[in-house]
Design a protein around this motif. Structure first.
Motif, PDB file in Angstrom:
ATOM      1  N   ILE A 265       0.853  -1.186   0.000  1.00 28.52           N
ATOM      2  CA  ILE A 265       0.000   0.000   0.000  1.00 28.52           C
ATOM      3  C   ILE A 265       0.889   1.236   0.000  1.00 28.52           C
ATOM      4  O   ILE A 265       1.656   1.474   0.945  1.00 28.52           O
ATOM      5  N   ASN A 266       0.816   2.030  -1.040  1.00 24.02           N
ATOM      6  CA  ASN A 266       1.692   3.186  -1.225  1.00 24.02           C
ATOM      7  C   ASN A 266       1.067   4.438  -0.596  1.00 24.02           C
ATOM      8  O   ASN A 266       0.712   5.387  -1.275  1.00 24.02           O
ATOM      9  N   ASP A 267       0.923   4.375   0.736  1.00 20.64           N
ATOM     10  CA  ASP A 267       0.293   5.485   1.450  1.00 20.64           C
ATOM     11  C   ASP A 267       0.833   5.487   2.874  1.00 20.64           C
ATOM     12  O   ASP A 267       0.445   4.686   3.716  1.00 20.64           O
ATOM     13  N   ALA A 268       1.741   6.419   3.158  1.00 21.56           N
ATOM     14  CA  ALA A 268       2.378   6.466   4.475  1.00 21.56           C
ATOM     15  C   ALA A 268       1.362   6.696   5.585  1.00 21.56           C
ATOM     16  O   ALA A 268       1.489   6.137   6.686  1.00 21.56           O
ATOM     17  N   ALA A 269       0.331   7.500   5.292  1.00 20.05           N
ATOM     18  CA  ALA A 269      -0.679   7.781   6.311  1.00 20.05           C
ATOM     19  C   ALA A 269      -1.411   6.516   6.740  1.00 20.05           C
ATOM     20  O   ALA A 269      -1.833   6.389   7.904  1.00 20.05           O
ATOM     21  N   PHE A 270      -1.555   5.583   5.813  1.00 21.94           N
ATOM     22  CA  PHE A 270      -2.225   4.322   6.129  1.00 21.94           C
ATOM     23  C   PHE A 270      -1.496   3.614   7.263  1.00 21.94           C
ATOM     24  O   PHE A 270      -2.100   3.135   8.220  1.00 21.94           O
ATOM     25  N   PHE A 271      -0.156   3.564   7.188  1.00 20.25           N
ATOM     26  CA  PHE A 271       0.620   2.837   8.179  1.00 20.25           C
ATOM     27  C   PHE A 271       0.846   3.640   9.460  1.00 20.25           C
ATOM     28  O   PHE A 271       1.302   3.100  10.457  1.00 20.25           O
ATOM     29  N   GLN A 272       0.506   4.921   9.440  1.00 18.82           N
ATOM     30  CA  GLN A 272       0.605   5.732  10.651  1.00 18.82           C
ATOM     31  C   GLN A 272      -0.671   5.657  11.488  1.00 18.82           C
ATOM     32  O   GLN A 272      -0.680   6.071  12.653  1.00 18.82           O
TER      33      GLN A 272
ATOM     34  N   LYS B  47      -1.463   0.092  12.870  1.00 16.12           N
ATOM     35  CA  LYS B  47      -0.273  -0.316  13.634  1.00 16.12           C
ATOM     36  C   LYS B  47      -0.582  -1.529  14.508  1.00 16.12           C
ATOM     37  O   LYS B  47       0.196  -2.481  14.576  1.00 16.12           O
ATOM     38  N   ASP B  48      -1.728  -1.459  15.203  1.00 17.01           N
ATOM     39  CA  ASP B  48      -2.121  -2.592  16.049  1.00 17.01           C
ATOM     40  C   ASP B  48      -2.334  -3.848  15.213  1.00 17.01           C
ATOM     41  O   ASP B  48      -1.950  -4.955  15.616  1.00 17.01           O
ATOM     42  N   TRP B  49      -2.968  -3.652  14.057  1.00 19.52           N
ATOM     43  CA  TRP B  49      -3.226  -4.803  13.180  1.00 19.52           C
ATOM     44  C   TRP B  49      -1.922  -5.435  12.694  1.00 19.52           C
ATOM     45  O   TRP B  49      -1.767  -6.657  12.709  1.00 19.52           O
ATOM     46  N   LEU B  50      -0.964  -4.592  12.284  1.00 15.82           N
ATOM     47  CA  LEU B  50       0.316  -5.106  11.786  1.00 15.82           C
ATOM     48  C   LEU B  50       1.091  -5.842  12.868  1.00 15.82           C
ATOM     49  O   LEU B  50       1.675  -6.906  12.633  1.00 15.82           O
ATOM     50  N   SER B  51       1.110  -5.281  14.071  1.00 14.34           N
ATOM     51  CA  SER B  51       1.833  -5.946  15.162  1.00 14.34           C
ATOM     52  C   SER B  51       1.159  -7.274  15.519  1.00 14.34           C
ATOM     53  O   SER B  51       1.835  -8.275  15.769  1.00 14.34           O
ATOM     54  N   SER B  52      -0.182  -7.301  15.512  1.00 13.14           N
ATOM     55  CA  SER B  52      -0.896  -8.555  15.792  1.00 13.14           C
ATOM     56  C   SER B  52      -0.595  -9.597  14.712  1.00 13.14           C
ATOM     57  O   SER B  52      -0.402 -10.783  15.010  1.00 13.14           O
ATOM     58  N   ALA B  53      -0.565  -9.146  13.453  1.00 15.05           N
ATOM     59  CA  ALA B  53      -0.270 -10.066  12.354  1.00 15.05           C
ATOM     60  C   ALA B  53       1.143 -10.627  12.475  1.00 15.05           C
ATOM     61  O   ALA B  53       1.378 -11.821  12.258  1.00 15.05           O
ATOM     62  N   ALA B  54       2.107  -9.759  12.851  1.00  9.87           N
ATOM     63  CA  ALA B  54       3.491 -10.222  12.998  1.00  9.87           C
ATOM     64  C   ALA B  54       3.606 -11.256  14.114  1.00  9.87           C
ATOM     65  O   ALA B  54       4.299 -12.278  13.979  1.00  9.87           O
TER      66      ALA B  54
END
Length: 339
Positions: A42-49, A54-61
């Motif tokens: 996803i080419n959108d920095a705001a998405f990952f901010q 953030k919670d979703w990504l850490s849970s996925a990891a």
């Protein structure tokens, strides 16, 4: 070869599925040593901010590091004729760094939600180990659809789950076959004009394994969720039929029956190519087995058999096998080769 999990879904303004901006790829034990990849291009920095992301990504990891997954699970087929036995079960993989114990449960319910079959297994897996559990489900002749659910539990909590339907096929009570006469097709006494497209699933567009691209009705490649979406698009375009092909070596599943039921539900007829073979190299025994094992003679959804999807004469070396036939034809037509 791998399990694909849609992690995020993109929808248009009407709620129609457009794609998966993020997906989890769980590679099987024979691919990259069972590695797991989360792809989120996803080419959108705001998405990952965004804090939720953030919670979703850490849970996925953390879930990936845990490593205990269903690689596949459910019943062998998506369709049945009833009154038969079907293998059911699951393959569990431990991609984590420690030994794990887990429980696998399978429940099959009828259309009303009543459980008609249950089984469960306790499994222990070392790191990088994969195990398969299996039993036999007696599919009754009653009912028309079943929901199969496989659950993987560890430490008294649900870790993973897979669900799919198994539908029973029966001939329509009032069958309406397309018939051919006087150079036209007729349906219910009126001329019927086939208007459609050669169909292969959209999942094949980026598939690097050509065998699975070509043999998309095989068990490793067929996914009814994708087929269902594609057929909705076919109907939305105004088509009333599709042309598809089935290879004899993929006849060990009921995926063709499932496809034909989905087409019937949407009012689509099917021109079915039987492979391998052409009228020049007629492989009748294999074609006959496809027709009989799938009960195609009773299936009004099929309106034609295609016996030469893309025929070709091949090169001179292969064409020579027809020389004797050509000579006989020449003698019958002209009297001799010299003439």
């Amino acid at each position: 070869p791998q399990r694909y999990v849609s992690a995020l879904e993109a929808l248009d303004g009407s709620g129609k599925w457009c794609g998966a901006p993020a997906a989890l790829f769980i590679n099987g034990p024979d691919a990259r040593r069972g590695g797991i990849v989360l792809s989120a291009p996803i080419n959108d920095a705001a998405f990952f901010q965004n804090e939720t992301i953030k919670d979703w990504l850490s849970s996925a990891a953390l879930r990936m590091l845990d490593g205990l997954f269903l690689f596949e699970g459910g019943a062998k087929d998506y369709a049945a004729f009833g009154g038969e036995t079907m293998p059911v079960g699951a393959t569990i993989m431990n991609a984590g760094a420690t030994a794990r114990s887990a429980q696998v449960l399978i429940d099959i319910a009828d259309r009303d939600g009543a459980v008609v079959y249950h089984d469960q297994w306790d499994v222990s897996l070392q790191p990088r180990e994969t195990k398969t559990v299996q039993s036999q489900w007696s599919v009754g002749a009653m009912g028309d659809a079943f929901k199969v659910k496989v659950t993987l539990k560890g430490e008294d909590r649900s870790l993973d789950q897979l669900e799919h339907d198994v539908r029973l096929w029966r001939p329509s009570e009032e069958q309406q076959f397309v018939v051919a006469r006087d150079g036209d097709f007729f349906l219910d006494g009126r001329k019927w004009y086939p208007f459609g497209v050669n169909y292969m699933p959209s999942s094949g567009i980026a598939r690097e394994d050509n065998r699975l691209f070509e043999q998309w009705l095989s068990s490793p490649a067929y996914d009814p969720a994708i087929i269902e979406r594609d057929l909705d698009d076919v109907v939305a375009l105004g088509f009333n039929m599709i042309s598809v092909f089935i290879n004899h070596e993929n006849n060990d599943s009921r995926n063709l029956v499932d496809l034909l039921m989905r087409c019937r539900d949407k009012g689509l007829r099917v021109n079915l190519s039987l492979r391998p073979g052409t009228p020049i190299d007629f492989r009748w025994e294999e074609m006959r087995e496809i027709i009989e094992s799938n009960r195609l003679a009773e299936n009004e959804t099929v309106f034609a058999y295609d016996l030469a999807w893309e025929p070709k004469w091949e090169g001179h070396g292969k064409r020579r096998r027809h020389d004797a036939e050509w000579r006989r034809w020449i003698v019958a037509r002209y009297g001799s080769l010299e003439a």
